[in-house]
Design an enzyme around this catalytic site. Structure first.
Site, PDB file in Angstrom:
ATOM      1  N   TYR A 149       0.768  -1.222  -0.049  1.00 27.84           N
ATOM      2  CA  TYR A 149       0.030  -0.130   0.217  1.00 27.84           C
ATOM      3  C   TYR A 149       0.953   1.177  -0.099  1.00 27.84           C
ATOM      4  O   TYR A 149       1.802   1.417   0.955  1.00 27.84           O
ATOM      5  CB  TYR A 149      -0.833   0.069   1.277  1.00 27.84           C
ATOM      6  CG  TYR A 149      -2.431  -0.252   0.839  1.00 27.84           C
ATOM      7  CD1 TYR A 149      -3.030   0.480   0.127  1.00 27.84           C
ATOM      8  CD2 TYR A 149      -2.856  -1.439   1.475  1.00 27.84           C
ATOM      9  CE1 TYR A 149      -4.304   0.356  -0.426  1.00 27.84           C
ATOM     10  CE2 TYR A 149      -4.269  -1.618   1.105  1.00 27.84           C
ATOM     11  CZ  TYR A 149      -5.009  -0.811   0.112  1.00 27.84           C
ATOM     12  OH  TYR A 149      -6.270  -1.053  -0.029  1.00 27.84           O
TER      13      TYR A 149
ATOM     14  N   LYS B  79      -1.270  -0.596 -25.417  1.00 30.76           N
ATOM     15  CA  LYS B  79      -1.492  -0.503 -26.789  1.00 30.76           C
ATOM     16  C   LYS B  79      -0.402  -0.779 -27.493  1.00 30.76           C
ATOM     17  O   LYS B  79       0.611  -1.620 -27.269  1.00 30.76           O
ATOM     18  CB  LYS B  79      -2.502   0.430 -27.169  1.00 30.76           C
ATOM     19  CG  LYS B  79      -3.812   0.369 -26.339  1.00 30.76           C
ATOM     20  CD  LYS B  79      -5.079   1.281 -26.938  1.00 30.76           C
ATOM     21  CE  LYS B  79      -6.295   0.982 -26.451  1.00 30.76           C
ATOM     22  NZ  LYS B  79      -6.452   1.781 -25.010  1.00 30.76           N
TER      23      LYS B  79
ATOM     24  N   ASP C 175      -6.697  12.344 -25.458  1.00 29.11           N
ATOM     25  CA  ASP C 175      -6.819  11.077 -25.061  1.00 29.11           C
ATOM     26  C   ASP C 175      -5.919  10.207 -26.155  1.00 29.11           C
ATOM     27  O   ASP C 175      -6.490   9.990 -27.060  1.00 29.11           O
ATOM     28  CB  ASP C 175      -8.282  10.261 -24.970  1.00 29.11           C
ATOM     29  CG  ASP C 175      -8.129   9.044 -24.539  1.00 29.11           C
ATOM     30  OD1 ASP C 175      -7.324   8.440 -24.497  1.00 29.11           O
ATOM     31  OD2 ASP C 175      -9.456   8.655 -24.068  1.00 29.11           O
TER      32      ASP C 175
ATOM     33  N   THR D 271      -3.738   4.998 -22.207  1.00 27.36           N
ATOM     34  CA  THR D 271      -3.204   3.568 -21.646  1.00 27.36           C
ATOM     35  C   THR D 271      -1.949   3.315 -22.109  1.00 27.36           C
ATOM     36  O   THR D 271      -1.396   3.760 -22.856  1.00 27.36           O
ATOM     37  CB  THR D 271      -4.329   2.594 -22.405  1.00 27.36           C
ATOM     38  OG1 THR D 271      -4.396   2.670 -23.686  1.00 27.36           O
ATOM     39  CG2 THR D 271      -5.790   2.677 -21.841  1.00 27.36           C
TER      40      THR D 271
ATOM     41  N   ARG E  82      -1.330  -3.491 -18.648  1.00 22.69           N
ATOM     42  CA  ARG E  82      -2.585  -3.034 -18.776  1.00 22.69           C
ATOM     43  C   ARG E  82      -2.792  -1.823 -17.643  1.00 22.69           C
ATOM     44  O   ARG E  82      -2.995  -2.099 -16.538  1.00 22.69           O
ATOM     45  CB  ARG E  82      -3.820  -4.149 -18.667  1.00 22.69           C
ATOM     46  CG  ARG E  82      -5.288  -3.543 -18.646  1.00 22.69           C
ATOM     47  CD  ARG E  82      -5.887  -5.086 -19.011  1.00 22.69           C
ATOM     48  NE  ARG E  82      -5.464  -5.533 -20.144  1.00 22.69           N
ATOM     49  CZ  ARG E  82      -5.952  -5.078 -21.287  1.00 22.69           C
ATOM     50  NH1 ARG E  82      -6.908  -4.179 -21.515  1.00 22.69           N
ATOM     51  NH2 ARG E  82      -5.656  -5.606 -22.457  1.00 22.69           N
TER      52      ARG E  82
ATOM     53  N   GLU F 265      -0.357   4.831  -0.578  1.00 22.54           N
ATOM     54  CA  GLU F 265      -1.263   5.923  -1.029  1.00 22.54           C
ATOM     55  C   GLU F 265      -0.511   7.281  -0.596  1.00 22.54           C
ATOM     56  O   GLU F 265       0.237   7.418   0.245  1.00 22.54           O
ATOM     57  CB  GLU F 265      -2.481   5.997  -0.197  1.00 22.54           C
ATOM     58  CG  GLU F 265      -3.579   5.109  -0.656  1.00 22.54           C
ATOM     59  CD  GLU F 265      -4.766   4.842   0.349  1.00 22.54           C
ATOM     60  OE1 GLU F 265      -4.046   4.155   1.548  1.00 22.54           O
ATOM     61  OE2 GLU F 265      -5.889   4.968   0.058  1.00 22.54           O
TER      62      GLU F 265
HETATM   63  N1  DSN Z   1     -11.502  -0.714 -25.623  1.00 27.09           N
HETATM   64  C1  DSN Z   1     -10.354  -0.001 -26.255  1.00 27.09           C
HETATM   65  C2  DSN Z   1     -10.364  -0.305 -27.773  1.00 27.09           C
HETATM   66  O1  DSN Z   1     -10.176  -1.415 -28.191  1.00 27.09           O
HETATM   67  O2  DSN Z   1     -10.079   0.680 -28.477  1.00 27.09           O
HETATM   68  C3  DSN Z   1     -10.542   1.419 -25.797  1.00 27.09           C
HETATM   69  O3  DSN Z   1     -10.819   1.380 -24.415  1.00 27.09           O
END
Ligand code: DSN
Length: 421
Positions: A60, A235, A206, A232, A241, A62
């Site tokens: 933890y 990707k 984003d 994110t 993730r 925080e």
């Molecule tokens: N679910 C993701 C995608 O496949 O683009 C975006 O959050």
């Protein structure tokens, strides 16, 4: 437990929980045996997986490095500080927050930082390539705030900047959001910055889908223009993730407070360490070459699919993904996804702009090349992949699907995901 034990011990898991051990083995086997063309997925490195499976998961912490609400954080502080410094260097950003658990968590923190309930923001419409968290009717982002949506122009199918400007002037949004999950073309960040300045809006990008291409210096960065960039990390970027936020120095304290304690509790220190590992990998020449190859592969795969009678939305792609309109061959996105799946090709159905079909059926598919490029495939393989897709989606024949699957497996066996040592 061996002397070198740091967290992951598959033999122990197999002995104690064979059912879950089987899930792990079967998923690895699934990844090794088909073509993974989901644009938002990738094969993260064994080093990233090691950090994820470590004892940092127990801690933890925080707060932020040096300012925690728990004792014993001196070790995990090192990981988070390294990650923050690497993110700032890689993206040339004033500030980085590595604590968001996901892209959705990152976005809710950005809204929390800059918006009050009921405030208006402007974002790309989901059916035109936006994202659920950008004000879709089923999302908190429309229930708690007032989204106004721009889209793509009907002819070019690219972002309609005239509409965006007109909506900004009319609605005076507090925040303008650029980015989405099905945008094959580069976004004109300078144009959006000018609109934000004109109406006094925060510029939020984003960058979840394309930040890995930015990290690889393969496409222009939103960082010089945006007040805040959320994304994110799993990707094209090829990390664990999770999520991350970059911002201008003037917003640093606001962003940090919005992530913790406003929206989240304890950070996931194993995931933060894994993000730090991925960021270091992104600085290598190998990764920089990879990012360029991802785009080249996407462009070849797209133009080959056009040669097989599919229509590329916007006429092609500048990035890792493409949207293909199937109306010309009389196949729905739903059918194409199922037929591809039966042939060992994993992709997703996707609405296309001005789609006459509902999202659960849709008229298109979305393809992406992050995973196949990580496997080492190049443009010659993309030509084969396009012909596999075309054969798969144009028939309902189980025997033809089985035949394609055999050829898919022959191809992927030459480029194994997670090759055995
Ligand atoms: N679910 C993701 C995608 O496949 O683009 C975006 O959050």
């Amino acid at each position: 437990m061996s002397e070198t034990f740091i967290g992951s011990d598959f033999n122990e898991l197999q002995a104690s929980d064979p059912e879950i051990a089987d899930v792990l083995v079967n998923e690895l086997s699934r990844l090794r045996n088909g073509l993974q063309l989901i644009a938002s997925e990738n094969f993260t490195s064994p080093s990233v997986l090691t950090a994820l499976g470590s004892t940092l998961s127990n801690k933890y912490a925080e707060g932020y490095p040096g300012k925690r609400y728990y004792g014993g954080c001196e070790v995990v502080d090192v990981a988070e500080t390294l990650g923050i410094e690497r993110a700032k260097k890689l993206f040339d950003a004033d500030h980085a927050n590595l604590q968001p658990h996901s892209g959705a968590s990152a976005n809710i923190a950005v809204f929390g930082a800059f918006l009050n309930p009921g405030d208006t923001f402007l974002a790309m419409a989901l059916p035109h390539g936006g994202h659920l968290t950008h004000g879709a009717s089923v999302s908190y982002s429309s229930k708690w705030f007032n989204p106004v949506h721009y889209g793509v122009a009907e002819g070019s199918e690219d972002i309609d900047y005239d509409q965006l400007r007109a909506l900004a002037r009319e609605h005076k949004p507090k925040l303008i959001l650029a980015g989405g999950s099905a945008i094959p073309r580069l976004i004109d960040f300078k144009a959006i910055r000018e609109i934000c300045d004109e109406v006094g809006a925060i510029m939020h990008v984003d960058a979840a889908h394309f930040i890995g291409l930015v990290a690889g210096k393969a496409i222009p960065s939103p960082v010089p223009y945006a007040d805040v960039v959320s994304f994110t990390t799993h990707k094209v970027l090829r990390g664990p993730r999770s999520g991350m936020i970059l911002s201008k120095a003037e917003h640093a304290a606001t962003i940090d407070k919005a992530v913790f304690p406003m929206m989240q509790g304890g950070p996931m220190m194993h995931v933060i360490a894994a993000k730090a590992v991925a960021l270091k990998e992104c600085m290598t020449p190998e990764y920089q070459a990879y990012a360029k190859n991802v785009i080249e592969n996407a462009q070849v795969l797209t133009s080959e699919l056009v040669g097989h009678g599919l229509r590329a939305v916007t006429g092609g792609t500048d990035t890792h993904l493409a949207l293909l309109d199937l109306q010309g061959i009389g196949v729905t996105g739903k059918e194409a996804e199922a037929r591809s799946g039966a042939s060992g090709i994993v992709l997703n159905k996707n609405s296309i702009p001005y789609d006459p079909a509902p999202p659960s059926v849709s008229s298109g598919i979305r393809i992406g090349t992050p995973s196949v490029t990580t496997q080492g495939m190049g443009t010659e393989e993309m030509k084969q992949v396009a012909s596999f897709i075309a054969r798969a989606i144009n028939t309902d024949s189980a025997s033809e699907h089985a035949a394609v699957k055999e050829e898919v497996n022959a191809l992927v066996s030459k480029f194994p995901a997670y090759p055995r040592p």
